[in-house]
Design an enzyme around this catalytic site. Structure first.
Site, mmCIF file in Angstrom:
data_model
loop_
_atom_site.group_PDB
_atom_site.id
_atom_site.type_symbol
_atom_site.label_atom_id
_atom_site.label_comp_id
_atom_site.label_asym_id
_atom_site.label_seq_id
_atom_site.Cartn_x
_atom_site.Cartn_y
_atom_site.Cartn_z
ATOM 1 N N LYS A 182 0.815 -1.210 0.000
ATOM 2 C CA LYS A 182 0.000 0.000 0.000
ATOM 3 C C LYS A 182 0.851 1.263 0.000
ATOM 4 C CE LYS A 182 -4.370 -1.603 0.743
ATOM 5 N NZ LYS A 182 -5.637 -1.132 0.199
ATOM 6 N N ASP A 196 -8.522 0.186 6.840
ATOM 7 C CA ASP A 196 -8.389 -0.963 7.734
ATOM 8 C C ASP A 196 -7.001 -1.007 8.349
ATOM 9 O OD1 ASP A 196 -10.933 -2.394 7.498
ATOM 10 O OD2 ASP A 196 -10.384 -2.658 5.404
#
Length: 407
Positions: free
Chosen positions: A85, A129
């Site tokens: 990410k 998350d």
């Protein structure tokens, strides 16, 4: 093959919209292009600490599950954020800042802190998350933006701490991930902030495209590292951004001979699987209570779906229990393989492969045999040390020390 994981119930859907041997379509290229990938790659390579992450050949595991080759793209140390990410959120933050700052402000200026006047600071925000929010917070710190991150109720304290380490303000909200997405969007509109989300929705497409384009840099690295083209790639689901980036870049690299791409999701949060079955994006509801926290998503990214709908060959769902077994398998190393630290959201693809090889009918349906060459995306390391230790039974540092000794 020998049984490596507890025989598990698995749901499989073969996508009838895929045309075998078809070249990548203009629909996909309009979203994720080679030109944009090269721009992202050229940018990311200039960031401090950049290095391609390793592609690890797992020959012992390949032999154990009776395939010709198994390669694992290990994202456990990307920019020190322990996740792929890092490529997406931070790149989207930079693109957004450069769009709203004077044209003579360069990436180097932002990295060097030469354009950080408090009165002109842009605020970015997102829901997460864990991993995407960490990347956005890191990107905001690197390039001089203010950052607000929204966490839903079940995100662990360890993941919150990792985000605040980069100077972001964290706001907790009740509900699940999709509730936090809606709250971030509402607050951004009220305060004049900019949402840097990895999921798209009507009227919000540009930033998620930049996030996905950042991910394609990882896939381009893998393509350059692979000794032979893979026949199959198993990739995690979530909102679909990672899967779209993987599919598009493999399709561009190998054309009509691209590998078969299989999306794997938790059975408690299978929005892509259910959307494929319905033939349109649909939401799955409930608390989405899967320990694969990075995949606990109930709504599909519409932009990702444009890439996935007639490109992903198969959709599979797996259980949390099987994911824990796969984490332990990688940590132990199989038949001479180096031990690997893999977080709970990194192993869904591996679980799908292992269960498929233990079920003759599913192996045949996926075209898997002893000549198959598999690419797995190890999308994260131990992004929460306490969770990793609890699931695997020992700290990630111990596994890493064994890997160093193995080398």
């Amino acid at each position: 093959m020998r049984q490596l994981i507890t025989q598990d119930t698995i749901q499989h859907y073969n996508n009838p919209r895929v045309l075998p041997g078809a070249p990548i379509g203009e629909r996909q290229r309009a979203i994720l292009s080679q030109e944009a990938m090269r721009a992202a790659r050229d940018e990311v390579r200039t960031w401090p600490g950049y290095a391609p992450t390793p592609l690890v050949a797992l020959s012992g595991l390949a032999k154990a599950c009776d395939v010709a080759r198994l390669d694992y793209k290990d994202e456990a140390r990307r920019f020190g954020l322990n996740s792929f990410k890092a490529l997406g959120g931070a790149y989207a933050v930079l693109r957004l800042l450069k769009e709203h700052l004077p044209p003579d402000v360069t990436s180097a200026d932002l990295l060097a802190g030469r354009y950080r006047e408090e009165e002109s600071r842009i605020t970015v925000c997102c829901a997460t998350d864990g991993n995407h929010g960490r990347s956005v917070a890191w990107g905001a710190q690197q390039f001089g933006a203010r950052c607000v991150i929204y966490l839903h109720a079940t995100v662990s304290q360890g993941r919150e701490d990792a985000i605040t380490r980069f100077g972001a303000e964290v706001r907790r909200i009740p509900g699940n991930y999709d509730d936090s997405v809606r709250q971030a969007a509402a607050d951004a509109e009220a305060n004049g902030w900019f949402v840097v989300s990895d999921t798209s929705y009507p009227g919000y497409m540009t930033v998620p495209r930049d996030v996905m384009q950042g991910y394609t840099v990882m896939v381009d690295e893998a393509v350059q590292q692979l000794p032979k083209p893979p026949t199959h790639c198993f990739v995690q689901g979530g909102v679909g951004g990672l899967a779209a980036a993987v599919l598009a870049q493999l399709w561009e690299a190998y054309g009509p001979d691209r590998p078969r791409v299989i999306v794997v999701e938790p059975d408690r949060a299978a929005c892509l699987y259910e959307s494929a079955r319905a033939g349109r994006p649909i939401a799955v509801h409930g608390d989405l209570d899967t320990l694969m926290a990075g995949l606990a998503c109930g709504e599909v990214s519409l932009l990702a779906w444009e890439v996935l709908e007639d490109g992903i060959d198969d959709f599979i769902t797996v259980t949390d229990e099987a994911a824990v077994e796969a984490m332990k398998l990688l940590a132990a190393g199989i038949d001479g393989d180096s031990p690997l630290v893999a977080g709970e959201s990194a192993v869904a693809g591996l679980v799908g492969l292992l269960i498929a090889r233990q079920q003759t009918a599913l192996s045949e349906a996926l075209g898997l045999d002893a000549d198959s060459r598999i690419l797995l995306i190890g999308s994260e390391g131990a992004t929460d040390e306490e969770v990793y230790r609890e699931l695997v039974g020992r700290p990630s540092a111990e596994v890493e020390a064994e890997a160093r000794n193995h080398a």
